[in-house]
Write an enzyme that holds these catalytic residues in place. Structure first.
Site, mmCIF file in Angstrom:
data_model
loop_
_atom_site.group_PDB
_atom_site.id
_atom_site.type_symbol
_atom_site.label_atom_id
_atom_site.label_comp_id
_atom_site.label_asym_id
_atom_site.label_seq_id
_atom_site.Cartn_x
_atom_site.Cartn_y
_atom_site.Cartn_z
ATOM 1 N N ASP A 36 20.345 13.834 49.235
ATOM 2 C CA ASP A 36 19.175 14.690 49.420
ATOM 3 C C ASP A 36 18.413 14.270 50.673
ATOM 4 O OD1 ASP A 36 17.080 16.620 48.041
ATOM 5 O OD2 ASP A 36 15.966 14.835 48.678
ATOM 6 N N THR A 64 0.814 -1.225 0.000
ATOM 7 C CA THR A 64 0.000 0.000 0.000
ATOM 8 C C THR A 64 0.839 1.262 0.000
ATOM 9 O OG1 THR A 64 -0.118 0.041 2.423
ATOM 10 C CG2 THR A 64 -1.847 -1.180 1.245
ATOM 11 N N CYS A 67 2.594 3.047 9.331
ATOM 12 C CA CYS A 67 1.685 3.114 10.477
ATOM 13 C C CYS A 67 2.471 3.052 11.770
ATOM 14 C CB CYS A 67 0.689 1.943 10.462
ATOM 15 S SG CYS A 67 -0.293 1.787 8.959
ATOM 16 N N CYS A 87 -1.747 0.510 15.145
ATOM 17 C CA CYS A 87 -2.768 0.868 14.159
ATOM 18 C C CYS A 87 -3.946 -0.103 14.236
ATOM 19 C CB CYS A 87 -2.178 0.847 12.754
ATOM 20 S SG CYS A 87 -3.357 1.334 11.469
#
Length: 491
Positions: A441, A30, A34, A38
């Protein structure tokens, strides 16, 4: 990923959305490409080929699927995870550097020749920098065509095209539809109408899950008055951009982040979108991150309780570095106060008809000539701040998408007053290193002790080796055990 044909086929057969943006499926019969998820019936295995980028598909003569819209999938997470030259180049292309400075400008930022960059991108992505930038322009154009009422001429230049003819030809080639046909198929704007004329409203996609609490909570709780605010369920801030300035409002939704942008120059659109995605860490792969952290039985309950945490980043690395210095050994409220004083004295004023934003955060060049006696800071921190802004202003220190993380760390450590905490928090939130870690920290140490993890920085660092390369995300989960406002969406 795209070279592992068997794995790609399985992802396409199962319509696995986790791989959207990681690779693209091109159908030889085609001539359409995609995303893996899809909804169309998957093609035969022998008719599929796989590409690492939309640009590679377009370069091979494939057109974007009109159903799954592969050009609108989240960006590949590998460009945020990796620190090599190709990843840095992709981050710069995403920021619109090729559109503004061309391939020579891209190469100069990376310290390579244009030929070297072209060769590396072709080898890994199947497309060179011009093709990658073209694919990004096409994606931005489609977004504007389908979600805004802007005239086509304005869209062409806002998306980065040099002429309307090039814009029309590219849209037809990439999507097999004219710009007007794209708009007609979309059936009108898909986002809520902008409240103010000239404001562009669009959607920012992401990979699910996304936990907005620590992400937006952190940005709102540390917001600098005049530059940032939380208003009507959205985080708003001013943006300093290459051609002008802007204001953005970002609001979390179930399947996207609603973004409203007001720009003084439409050519800044691509850069602004890129900065917003970077700020919210929207191209992260939460499934991979959480899967790694769940392997630790002490972290697993935190991940299971609130999966999908992101690292709150910044729209400007230099701005964040300044704010990190102002936040050394003080409370969040004190850091905001110090930053607000700099903004009022040295920031560029802006108009905000929809809220209370007043200034752009001052650039390093505007701060380089500061009188240290005007700063309400300890003398040692004044030295740290002034040394930083001068290094940023004269180019001795570069912080941005093109930065080599290890080199940037080394340069920061050479500056007076830059210890492990300041260096690593800049690496985490400004440079985007997913493995940056803050074992010293206070919030991390408290959380670690509460979970039964080692309490000393050295022992915790050794224990955290199992979390690599996602230690920055582990920090978000550890911080979230505290009741601090940074961990909650504002009311």
């Amino acid at each position: 990923m795209h070279t592992d044909t068997e794995r790609c086929v399985r992802a396409v057969r199962s319509k696995d959305a986790r791989f959207d943006g990681v690779f693209f499926t091109a159908v030889r019969t085609t001539r359409i490409y995609c995303r893996p998820s899809c909804p169309a019936v998957p093609p035969k295995d022998e008719n599929m080929e796989f590409h690492p980028s939309a640009a590679s598909c377009q370069r091979a003569g494939f057109r974007a699927c009109k159903r799954c819209r592969p050009d609108t999938s989240p960006g590949s997470p590998q460009w945020d995870v990796r620190a090599d030259a190709v990843a840095r180049a992709m981050r710069l292309i995403r920021d619109g550097v090729v559109d503004r400075e061309g391939v020579p400008g891209l190469a100069a930022r990376l310290g390579y020749s244009a030929r070297q960059i072209e060769r590396q991108l072709l080898a890994e992505l199947g497309a060179g920098p011009l093709a990658l930038a073209r694919a990004q322009r096409a994606q931005t154009a489609r977004l504007l065509i389908e979600t805004t009422p802007l005239p086509m001429a304005e869209i062409a230049f806002a998306a980065g095209f040099s002429s309307i003819r090039t814009f029309n030809d590219t849209v037809r080639e990439v999507f097999a539809l004219a710009p007007g046909e794209l708009r007609s198929r979309a059936g009108g704007p898909r986002t809520a109408p902008a409240a103010t004329p000239g404001t562009i409203a669009l959607r920012l996609p992401f990979r699910a899950p996304l936990n907005p609490s620590n992400l937006f909570g952190h940005l709102a709780a540390t917001a600098v008055p005049g530059v940032e605010e939380w208003r009507d369920g959205a985080y708003r801030r001013t943006l300093a951009l290459p051609y002008g300035h802007g204001i953005v409002a970002l609001a979390p939704r179930a399947d996207h982040v609603l973004c409203r942008l007001s720009l003084t120059d439409p050519r800044d659109l691509t850069h602004a979108i890129s900065r917003c995605r970077w700020l919210l860490d929207l191209d992260a792969d939460p499934v991979a991150v959480d899967g790694q952290l769940r392997a630790d039985p002490l972290l697993a309950p935190l991940v299971d309780a609130a999966p999908g945490r992101r690292v709150p980043r910044t729209v400007d690395a230099a701005e964040f570095a300044v704010r990190a210095v102002l936040g050394q050994q003080v409370s969040t409220a004190a850091a905001r106060t110090h930053a607000a004083r700099l903004v009022t004295a040295h920031g560029v004023p802006v108009d905000d008809p929809e809220g209370g934003l007043t200034h752009l955060f001052p650039a390093p060049a505007a701060l380089a000539g500061l009188d240290p006696e005007t700063l309400a800071l300890p003398r040692s921190r004044r030295t740290t701040l002034l040394t930083l802004v001068r290094a940023l202003a004269d180019g001795a220190l570069t912080l941005g998408p093109e930065s080599d993380w290890d080199e940037a760390r080394a340069r920061l450590r050479d500056l007076p007053g830059f210890g492990p905490w300041t260096t690593e928090v800049i690496a985490m939130r400004a440079l985007g290193d997913p493995d940056a870690f803050l074992p010293g920290d206070l919030g991390v140490r408290r959380a670690a002790e509460g979970l039964g993890l080692p309490g000393t920085p050295a022992a915790l660092t050794a224990r955290a080796a199992h979390w690599r390369p996602w230690r920055a995300y582990a920090v978000q989960y550890l911080w979230a055990t505290d009741a601090h406002p940074i961990n909650h969406l504002p009311a």
